[in-house]
Design a protein around this motif. Structure first.
Motif, mmCIF file in Angstrom:
data_model
loop_
_atom_site.group_PDB
_atom_site.id
_atom_site.type_symbol
_atom_site.label_atom_id
_atom_site.label_comp_id
_atom_site.label_asym_id
_atom_site.label_seq_id
_atom_site.Cartn_x
_atom_site.Cartn_y
_atom_site.Cartn_z
ATOM 1 N N ILE A 150 33.471 48.243 60.556
ATOM 2 C CA ILE A 150 32.076 48.855 60.273
ATOM 3 C C ILE A 150 31.500 48.367 59.570
ATOM 4 O O ILE A 150 30.003 48.988 59.248
ATOM 5 C CB ILE A 150 32.755 50.355 59.702
ATOM 6 C CG1 ILE A 150 33.351 50.270 58.652
ATOM 7 C CG2 ILE A 150 33.544 51.077 60.906
ATOM 8 C CD1 ILE A 150 33.674 51.458 57.616
ATOM 9 N N GLY A 151 31.757 47.034 58.836
ATOM 10 C CA GLY A 151 30.608 46.426 58.067
ATOM 11 C C GLY A 151 31.484 45.366 57.258
ATOM 12 O O GLY A 151 32.637 45.123 57.507
ATOM 13 N N SER A 152 30.898 44.749 56.268
ATOM 14 C CA SER A 152 31.437 43.625 55.480
ATOM 15 C C SER A 152 30.769 43.820 54.042
ATOM 16 O O SER A 152 29.806 44.394 54.011
ATOM 17 C CB SER A 152 31.320 42.469 56.053
ATOM 18 O OG SER A 152 29.799 41.885 56.017
ATOM 19 N N TYR A 153 31.535 43.091 53.122
ATOM 20 C CA TYR A 153 30.999 42.970 51.839
ATOM 21 C C TYR A 153 31.594 41.897 51.101
ATOM 22 O O TYR A 153 32.669 41.437 51.681
ATOM 23 C CB TYR A 153 31.317 44.354 50.961
ATOM 24 C CG TYR A 153 32.797 44.593 50.589
ATOM 25 C CD1 TYR A 153 32.994 44.141 49.218
ATOM 26 C CD2 TYR A 153 33.743 45.049 51.185
ATOM 27 C CE1 TYR A 153 34.149 44.295 48.707
ATOM 28 C CE2 TYR A 153 34.922 45.214 51.010
ATOM 29 C CZ TYR A 153 35.211 44.899 49.653
ATOM 30 O OH TYR A 153 36.439 45.182 49.111
ATOM 31 N N SER A 154 30.720 41.374 50.084
ATOM 32 C CA SER A 154 31.247 40.269 49.366
ATOM 33 C C SER A 154 31.784 40.624 47.943
ATOM 34 O O SER A 154 31.068 41.233 47.385
ATOM 35 C CB SER A 154 29.834 39.120 49.316
ATOM 36 O OG SER A 154 29.870 38.841 50.684
ATOM 37 N N TYR A 155 32.724 39.616 47.464
ATOM 38 C CA TYR A 155 33.096 39.925 45.964
ATOM 39 C C TYR A 155 33.563 38.357 45.515
ATOM 40 O O TYR A 155 33.799 37.676 46.183
ATOM 41 C CB TYR A 155 33.946 41.103 45.911
ATOM 42 C CG TYR A 155 35.516 40.686 46.786
ATOM 43 C CD1 TYR A 155 36.620 40.136 46.074
ATOM 44 C CD2 TYR A 155 35.547 40.895 48.032
ATOM 45 C CE1 TYR A 155 37.663 39.853 46.643
ATOM 46 C CE2 TYR A 155 36.699 40.710 48.801
ATOM 47 C CZ TYR A 155 37.791 40.136 48.203
ATOM 48 O OH TYR A 155 38.910 39.849 48.655
ATOM 49 N N ASN A 156 33.923 38.410 44.477
ATOM 50 C CA ASN A 156 34.509 37.315 43.598
ATOM 51 C C ASN A 156 35.997 37.593 43.455
ATOM 52 O O ASN A 156 36.143 38.507 42.782
ATOM 53 C CB ASN A 156 33.900 36.800 42.492
ATOM 54 C CG ASN A 156 32.415 36.346 42.699
ATOM 55 O OD1 ASN A 156 32.109 35.609 43.760
ATOM 56 N ND2 ASN A 156 31.598 36.662 41.683
ATOM 57 N N LYS A 157 36.728 36.554 44.020
ATOM 58 C CA LYS A 157 38.245 36.868 43.940
ATOM 59 C C LYS A 157 38.670 35.905 42.844
ATOM 60 O O LYS A 157 38.505 34.620 42.814
ATOM 61 C CB LYS A 157 38.894 36.459 45.232
ATOM 62 C CG LYS A 157 40.516 36.551 45.221
ATOM 63 C CD LYS A 157 41.203 37.742 45.077
ATOM 64 C CE LYS A 157 42.481 37.804 45.340
ATOM 65 N NZ LYS A 157 43.161 38.965 44.853
ATOM 66 N N ARG A 158 39.239 36.422 41.789
ATOM 67 C CA ARG A 158 40.128 35.581 40.793
ATOM 68 C C ARG A 158 41.278 35.128 41.009
ATOM 69 O O ARG A 158 42.173 35.774 41.474
ATOM 70 C CB ARG A 158 39.865 36.478 39.366
ATOM 71 C CG ARG A 158 40.537 35.596 38.041
ATOM 72 C CD ARG A 158 40.377 36.281 36.908
ATOM 73 N NE ARG A 158 38.915 36.682 36.682
ATOM 74 C CZ ARG A 158 38.798 37.952 36.287
ATOM 75 N NH1 ARG A 158 39.511 38.807 36.292
ATOM 76 N NH2 ARG A 158 37.456 38.297 35.940
ATOM 77 N N ARG A 159 41.303 33.646 41.009
ATOM 78 C CA ARG A 159 42.674 33.259 41.667
ATOM 79 C C ARG A 159 43.524 32.976 40.191
ATOM 80 O O ARG A 159 42.985 33.220 39.100
ATOM 81 C CB ARG A 159 42.229 31.704 42.011
ATOM 82 C CG ARG A 159 41.226 31.704 43.353
ATOM 83 C CD ARG A 159 42.040 32.374 44.479
ATOM 84 N NE ARG A 159 42.942 31.549 44.876
ATOM 85 C CZ ARG A 159 44.106 32.060 45.872
ATOM 86 N NH1 ARG A 159 43.518 33.154 46.336
ATOM 87 N NH2 ARG A 159 44.659 31.259 46.080
#
Length: 128
Positions: A63-72
């Motif tokens: 239904i959509g997408s979004y961006s985020y920062n994944k902390r490793r």
């Protein structure tokens, strides 16, 4: 892949949020692609592991997408864009893999949009 879990209809429709394990902020269940699973199947698997969603179905198309920062684990952040799949929740289990690591709660779309941090995810909730 991410799961926008919901129940109810019309003005009674609610969305399931869970806390992240690292910061405790409100998010939707999400995870990395899994070999052998379709994207929507991966979203449903994450909904089970992170929120206890079971006996439910994920839409075939996002239904959509979004961006985020994944902390490793090493502390570095990696930019990630994830597809979001609608998941109609039929059943919730109290006993699920991450039950002792997360809190979950049902909220309206407007409240969810206020609680999550990611602008694109806020937009997805506001469009519901």
């Amino acid at each position: 892949m991410a799961a926008l879990c919901h129940r109810g209809k019309g003005n009674n429709k609610e969305y399931l949020l869970v806390t992240s394990r690292d910061t405790g902020r409100w998010i939707i269940p999400k995870g990395w692609p899994v070999r052998g699973l379709k994207s929507n199947e991966t979203a449903l698997r994450e909904a089970w592991e992170e929120a206890g969603v079971r006996n439910s179905e994920a839409a075939a198309d996002p239904i959509g997408s979004y961006s985020y920062n994944k902390r490793r684990g090493n502390g570095f952040e990696v930019p990630v864009t994830t597809l979001v799949y609608s998941v109609a929740v039929n059943d919730l289990s109290e006993d699920f893999p991450e039950a002792h690591e997360r809190t979950r709660k049902w909220v309206s779309a407007d409240t969810a949009a206020e609680l999550v941090n990611e602008a694109e995810l806020k937009s997805i909730f506001r469009a519901q």
